[in-house]
Design a protein around this motif. Structure first.
Motif, PDB file in Angstrom:
ATOM      1  N   GLY A  56      10.906  14.897 -23.991  1.00 30.71           N
ATOM      2  CA  GLY A  56      10.153  13.978 -24.853  1.00 30.71           C
ATOM      3  C   GLY A  56       9.223  13.019 -24.136  1.00 30.71           C
ATOM      4  O   GLY A  56       8.854  11.973 -24.685  1.00 30.71           O
ATOM      5  N   VAL A  57       8.859  13.354 -22.881  1.00 31.23           N
ATOM      6  CA  VAL A  57       7.861  12.553 -22.159  1.00 31.23           C
ATOM      7  C   VAL A  57       6.498  13.225 -22.378  1.00 31.23           C
ATOM      8  O   VAL A  57       6.383  14.445 -22.224  1.00 31.23           O
ATOM      9  N   LYS A  58       5.480  12.434 -22.726  1.00 32.20           N
ATOM     10  CA  LYS A  58       4.168  13.006 -23.032  1.00 32.20           C
ATOM     11  C   LYS A  58       3.455  13.484 -21.757  1.00 32.20           C
ATOM     12  O   LYS A  58       3.673  12.937 -20.660  1.00 32.20           O
ATOM     13  N   VAL A  59       2.609  14.486 -21.919  1.00 30.78           N
ATOM     14  CA  VAL A  59       1.790  14.995 -20.812  1.00 30.78           C
ATOM     15  C   VAL A  59       0.317  14.836 -21.187  1.00 30.78           C
ATOM     16  O   VAL A  59      -0.111  15.326 -22.240  1.00 30.78           O
ATOM     17  N   VAL A  60      -0.426  14.122 -20.347  1.00 36.34           N
ATOM     18  CA  VAL A  60      -1.847  13.871 -20.622  1.00 36.34           C
ATOM     19  C   VAL A  60      -2.667  14.280 -19.397  1.00 36.34           C
ATOM     20  O   VAL A  60      -2.430  13.780 -18.295  1.00 36.34           O
ATOM     21  N   TYR A  61      -3.591  15.189 -19.607  1.00 36.36           N
ATOM     22  CA  TYR A  61      -4.465  15.638 -18.510  1.00 36.36           C
ATOM     23  C   TYR A  61      -5.726  14.783 -18.485  1.00 36.36           C
ATOM     24  O   TYR A  61      -6.347  14.560 -19.532  1.00 36.36           O
ATOM     25  N   CYS A  62      -6.107  14.325 -17.300  1.00 36.22           N
ATOM     26  CA  CYS A  62      -7.363  13.601 -17.105  1.00 36.22           C
ATOM     27  C   CYS A  62      -8.242  14.515 -16.253  1.00 36.22           C
ATOM     28  O   CYS A  62      -8.023  14.640 -15.039  1.00 36.22           O
ATOM     29  N   ASN A  63      -9.195  15.160 -16.891  1.00 38.94           N
ATOM     30  CA  ASN A  63      -9.932  16.241 -16.232  1.00 38.94           C
ATOM     31  C   ASN A  63     -11.403  15.915 -16.035  1.00 38.94           C
ATOM     32  O   ASN A  63     -12.105  15.611 -17.009  1.00 38.94           O
ATOM     33  N   ASP A  64     -11.850  16.029 -14.797  1.00 44.76           N
ATOM     34  CA  ASP A  64     -13.283  15.970 -14.553  1.00 44.76           C
ATOM     35  C   ASP A  64     -13.985  17.001 -15.448  1.00 44.76           C
ATOM     36  O   ASP A  64     -13.525  18.151 -15.551  1.00 44.76           O
ATOM     37  N   ALA A  65     -15.068  16.566 -16.090  1.00 44.00           N
ATOM     38  CA  ALA A  65     -15.903  17.475 -16.892  1.00 44.00           C
ATOM     39  C   ALA A  65     -17.327  16.950 -16.746  1.00 44.00           C
ATOM     40  O   ALA A  65     -17.829  16.207 -17.588  1.00 44.00           O
ATOM     41  N   HIS A  66     -17.940  17.297 -15.616  1.00 42.39           N
ATOM     42  CA  HIS A  66     -19.218  16.693 -15.252  1.00 42.39           C
ATOM     43  C   HIS A  66     -20.413  17.336 -15.951  1.00 42.39           C
ATOM     44  O   HIS A  66     -20.366  18.500 -16.350  1.00 42.39           O
ATOM     45  N   VAL A  67     -21.465  16.531 -16.062  1.00 46.37           N
ATOM     46  CA  VAL A  67     -22.729  17.029 -16.601  1.00 46.37           C
ATOM     47  C   VAL A  67     -23.654  17.285 -15.410  1.00 46.37           C
ATOM     48  O   VAL A  67     -24.003  16.363 -14.667  1.00 46.37           O
ATOM     49  N   SER A  68     -23.979  18.558 -15.196  1.00 38.67           N
ATOM     50  CA  SER A  68     -24.788  18.958 -14.045  1.00 38.67           C
ATOM     51  C   SER A  68     -26.150  18.255 -14.039  1.00 38.67           C
ATOM     52  O   SER A  68     -26.792  18.135 -15.080  1.00 38.67           O
ATOM     53  N   GLY A  69     -26.545  17.774 -12.864  1.00 38.56           N
ATOM     54  CA  GLY A  69     -27.853  17.148 -12.717  1.00 38.56           C
ATOM     55  C   GLY A  69     -27.934  15.734 -13.266  1.00 38.56           C
ATOM     56  O   GLY A  69     -28.982  15.097 -13.188  1.00 38.56           O
ATOM     57  N   VAL A  70     -26.823  15.241 -13.802  1.00 33.40           N
ATOM     58  CA  VAL A  70     -26.825  13.909 -14.426  1.00 33.40           C
ATOM     59  C   VAL A  70     -25.820  12.971 -13.766  1.00 33.40           C
ATOM     60  O   VAL A  70     -26.162  11.851 -13.387  1.00 33.40           O
TER      61      VAL A  70
END
Ligand code: ZN
Length: 187
Positions: A45-59
């Motif tokens: 019952g412990v939550k799992v949260v992913y913090c994922n890089d999701a970059h915008v190319s050239g920006v």
């Protein structure tokens, strides 16, 4: 630490960080440890949260320093297959080192009634550190899973852990210790 008020934050366990553009040999060692921790968390019952890089190319600002990596929508930006998100997990995309910066992570954690975050993933002295900084500033208790995070070098790892302890009062436990705590908390 109360199971239902605790979330494991998984930072940047993405193909590009483990085997791709910014490949980290030491990141590979983390995969089985983290898989065990996530299993223990979900079961109790412990939550799992992913913090994922999701970059915008050239920006994105950060790409000037590091080159293209974890571009949103590419294979490199996907979570490594061994640690793929399951039903009931949460995934928060980010464009900076911190999982909180310009994202809805704080809103999500508050709505889930989380008061403690367990930090895992890559890299101890960079994205894990920056995410811990904001977690601490927002008032969350910071815990670190010592064998479920790593950096490019031992020196970076050691410096990262030392900083988290000293500056954010982080409690440091191994995956095995945390799994025991999860079990005890579920009783
Ligand atoms: Zn990045």
């Amino acid at each position: 630490m109360e199971n239902k008020k605790t979330a494991v934050l998984v930072v940047d366990m993405l193909n590009d960080f483990v085997t791709g553009a910014l490949k980290c040999e030491r990141g590979l060692r983390v995969v089985p440890r983290l898989a065990k921790l996530l299993d223990g968390a979900r079961t109790n019952g412990v939550k799992v949260v992913y913090c994922n890089d999701a970059h915008v190319s050239g920006v994105d600002h950060e790409l000037k320093l590091w080159g293209d990596h974890a571009i949103a929508g590419t294979k490199g930006a996907e979570i490594v297959p061994e640690l793929a998100a399951r039903t009931g997990d949460y995934v928060v995309p980010k464009r900076r080192y911190s999982g909180f910066f310009g994202t809805d992570l704080d809103m999500l954690l508050r709505e889930l009634d989380i008061d403690t975050v367990i930090m895992t993933g890559l890299h101890t002295h960079m994205c894990v550190r920056h995410t811990s900084a904001d977690a601490y500033c927002y008032g969350y208790n910071v815990v670190v899973a010592s064998d479920a995070t790593d950096s490019f070098t031992q020196e970076d790892y050691d410096g990262g852990i030392k900083y988290l302890k000293e500056v954010y009062g982080a409690d440091v436990f191994t995956v095995d210790e945390l799994c025991e705590k999860f079990k005890a908390g579920a009783r």
